[in-house]
Design a protein around this motif. Structure first.
Motif, mmCIF file in Angstrom:
data_model
loop_
_atom_site.group_PDB
_atom_site.id
_atom_site.type_symbol
_atom_site.label_atom_id
_atom_site.label_comp_id
_atom_site.label_asym_id
_atom_site.label_seq_id
_atom_site.Cartn_x
_atom_site.Cartn_y
_atom_site.Cartn_z
ATOM 1 N N THR A 26 0.827 -1.214 0.000
ATOM 2 C CA THR A 26 0.000 0.000 0.000
ATOM 3 C C THR A 26 0.856 1.257 0.000
ATOM 4 O O THR A 26 0.455 2.287 -0.554
ATOM 5 C CB THR A 26 -0.954 0.019 1.209
ATOM 6 O OG1 THR A 26 -0.205 -0.190 2.422
ATOM 7 C CG2 THR A 26 -2.009 -1.047 1.085
ATOM 8 N N TRP A 30 0.141 3.978 -2.747
ATOM 9 C CA TRP A 30 -0.231 5.334 -2.382
ATOM 10 C C TRP A 30 0.837 6.347 -2.793
ATOM 11 O O TRP A 30 0.518 7.495 -3.118
ATOM 12 C CB TRP A 30 -0.517 5.435 -0.885
ATOM 13 C CG TRP A 30 -1.834 4.853 -0.503
ATOM 14 C CD1 TRP A 30 -2.065 3.817 0.346
ATOM 15 C CD2 TRP A 30 -3.131 5.271 -0.958
ATOM 16 N NE1 TRP A 30 -3.414 3.554 0.440
ATOM 17 C CE2 TRP A 30 -4.087 4.436 -0.354
ATOM 18 C CE3 TRP A 30 -3.572 6.266 -1.831
ATOM 19 C CZ2 TRP A 30 -5.448 4.565 -0.588
ATOM 20 C CZ3 TRP A 30 -4.934 6.395 -2.068
ATOM 21 C CH2 TRP A 30 -5.854 5.550 -1.441
ATOM 22 N N VAL A 134 -6.014 1.000 -7.508
ATOM 23 C CA VAL A 134 -6.248 1.353 -6.108
ATOM 24 C C VAL A 134 -7.610 0.839 -5.649
ATOM 25 O O VAL A 134 -7.778 0.435 -4.488
ATOM 26 C CB VAL A 134 -6.135 2.878 -5.913
ATOM 27 C CG1 VAL A 134 -6.629 3.291 -4.541
ATOM 28 C CG2 VAL A 134 -4.693 3.319 -6.083
ATOM 29 N N TRP A 138 -6.775 -1.641 -1.965
ATOM 30 C CA TRP A 138 -6.949 -1.334 -0.553
ATOM 31 C C TRP A 138 -7.701 -2.433 0.187
ATOM 32 O O TRP A 138 -7.265 -2.887 1.249
ATOM 33 C CB TRP A 138 -7.677 0.006 -0.398
ATOM 34 C CG TRP A 138 -7.787 0.464 1.024
ATOM 35 C CD1 TRP A 138 -6.840 1.131 1.748
ATOM 36 C CD2 TRP A 138 -8.911 0.285 1.895
ATOM 37 N NE1 TRP A 138 -7.307 1.376 3.020
ATOM 38 C CE2 TRP A 138 -8.570 0.878 3.132
ATOM 39 C CE3 TRP A 138 -10.160 -0.307 1.754
ATOM 40 C CZ2 TRP A 138 -9.445 0.896 4.225
ATOM 41 C CZ3 TRP A 138 -11.032 -0.297 2.830
ATOM 42 C CH2 TRP A 138 -10.677 0.296 4.053
ATOM 43 N N SER A 165 -0.552 4.831 3.669
ATOM 44 C CA SER A 165 -1.014 6.106 3.107
ATOM 45 C C SER A 165 -0.104 7.265 3.506
ATOM 46 O O SER A 165 0.433 7.958 2.632
ATOM 47 C CB SER A 165 -2.463 6.359 3.532
ATOM 48 O OG SER A 165 -2.925 7.592 3.037
#
Length: 449
Positions: A26, A30, A134, A138, A165
């Protein structure tokens, strides 16, 4: 009846390895997503939408930013289907590959001066692929963590993908800050491409790490028993509509606050506060670093006293701080401005973002959990993240507008999240945890959502 108890890994380090894989994956996703937002605020208006004034160029750039949020629900539906049918691991490898490829190709795009209208068209197409990736990433990353998590630490492990994030934002801001020191002509000709081209390298790192993680036993038992859902998205809308709306509403406050700070603040600081872009980027990076440290603390606290309490406290803080936040931002008081942004990130973001992932996953059973979690996140992003920078820029403009409508936006979003957290049953009987009393340590049951 499938046993949906938490995973019993063959090796003691499997939960930790799954959490690390979620965090790394992630973070990369991100980073690549946020680098676009920073470039949209700084250079895309000049590169892809020339011939208009600076304010209009930023509006056009922020509009392309929103394209990804339109694509995210489609990505959630596609990858949620495969995640619930084939497995979380396989699907997450696909989303990471798509994101890295799209980001790298943005860095190789010719600009408007070279190919005319095709430049913004290709930019929008690649931004859509980022959104698709995305949209599927997530939810799967959250499940990789929480489905491997020890029962007493579901919130803490569920926080691992959330930490990606701010960590991604730190990396994106650091890289963009470095290239922003270049002279304008070099920045606009080749400097802006470096952060995007790095996506090709980062995706290889993420793929290597994710390949070493096993599928969760919850899903594996379901698949072995032949009880996976044929059309999980259909089942979400047929049996879990309330859970879906709760998941969307939970994200209202945290999404508006985060995109107000991580994306729009850069434009507001330079156009309304008169700060240098390097100074504004540094403030964002500091706030993201503090936020990163606060997230696991808030998640661990939630495992002890209950996620509902921590989330509600964060949403109420957001309401109380909405007006003081903008009122205290001062271009001639950098330390005060930085402190205000940091406090807002901790009180309004870390509190809610640390637990929103596991709270959403908690609303869905194993059969549809990937689809339900991913779709909740994607629709929440479309409703609350995508419009925030565009609306804020349209309201404030080139520095001549009033900021108080932005505070009202934050308050309305926080009120939506307050309603969402209040309507969640304290004992769901179907999710990963049961937030009854003071703990979140109940095991997952197999009751349908």
């Amino acid at each position: 009846m499938v046993n949906n108890s938490p995973a019993r890994p063959g090796a003691k380090n499997t939960p930790r390895r799954a959490a690390i894989a979620s965090l790394v994956g992630t973070t990369i996703e991100w980073y690549e997503f946020f680098i676009y937002g920073l470039a949209a605020a700084l250079v895309f208006g000049d590169l892809f939408f020339p011939g208009v004034d600076e304010h209009t160029g930023r509006l056009a750039s922020f509009a392309t930013l929103g394209v990804a949020f339109v694509a995210r629900p489609l990505g959630a539906a596609i990858f949620g289907h495969f995640g619930d049918r084939l497995g979380r691991k396989t699907t997450l490898i696909a989303t990471l590959g798509i994101m890295g490829t799209a980001t790298g190709l943005i860095g190789a795009l010719p600009t408007y001066d070279s190919i005319g209208i095709w430049a913004p068209i290709l930019l929008i197409v690649l931004r859509m692929f980022q959104g698709l990736a995305v949209g599927g990433e997530w939810g799967g990353a959250v499940l990789m963590s929480v489905e491997h998590a020890p029962p007493a630490k579901v919130r803490l492990y569920g926080c691992a993908p959330q930490m990606g994030s701010p960590l991604g934002l730190i990396l994106a801001t650091a890289v963009m800050s470095a290239v922003a020191t270049l002279p304008d002509d070099q920045m606009l000709s080749w400097g802006w491409r470096i952060p995007f081209l790095a996506g090709f390298v980062l995706v290889i790192v993420g793929l290597v790490i994710r390949l070493g993680v096993a599928e969760s036993s919850q899903f594996q038992e379901l698949k072995t028993a032949g009880e996976t859902a044929r059309l999980p998205i259909r089942d979400v809308f047929a049996r879990a509509k309330k859970s879906l709306f709760i998941g969307i509403g939970l994200q209202a406050s945290v999404n508006v606050v985060f995109y107000m700070i991580s994306v729009y603040f850069l434009s507001y600081a330079t156009s309304s506060l008169g700060l240098q872009r390097s100074t504004a980027l540094l403030i964002i990076m500091i706030a993201a670093a503090v936020d990163l440290a606060a997230l696991p603390f808030m998640a661990a606290l939630s495992d002890k006293i209950g996620a509902h309490k921590v989330f509600l406290a964060g949403a109420l803080f957001t309401i109380a701080a909405a007006f003081p936040f903008f009122w205290l931002l001062r271009g001639d008081h950098l330390v005060l401005t930085c402190i205000v942004v940091v406090i807002m990130m901790i009180g309004a973001h870390a509190t809610t973002y640390s637990v929103v992932s596991s709270l959403i996953a908690d609303q869905f059973d194993t059969k549809v959990r990937y689809s339900g979690t991913a779709l909740s996140n994607a629709l929440g992003g479309l409703a609350f993240s995508a419009p925030t920078p565009f609306i804020a820029e349209a309201i404030v403009g080139g520095g001549g507008g009033q900021w108080w409508p932005l505070s009202l936006m934050i308050i309305v979003a926080a009120l939506i999240s307050v309603v969402a957290i209040r309507v969640i049953p304290r004992t769901t009987g179907r999710g990963l945890t049961s937030d009854g009393g003071n703990t979140d340590h109940e095991r997952l049951s197999s009751t349908p959502a």
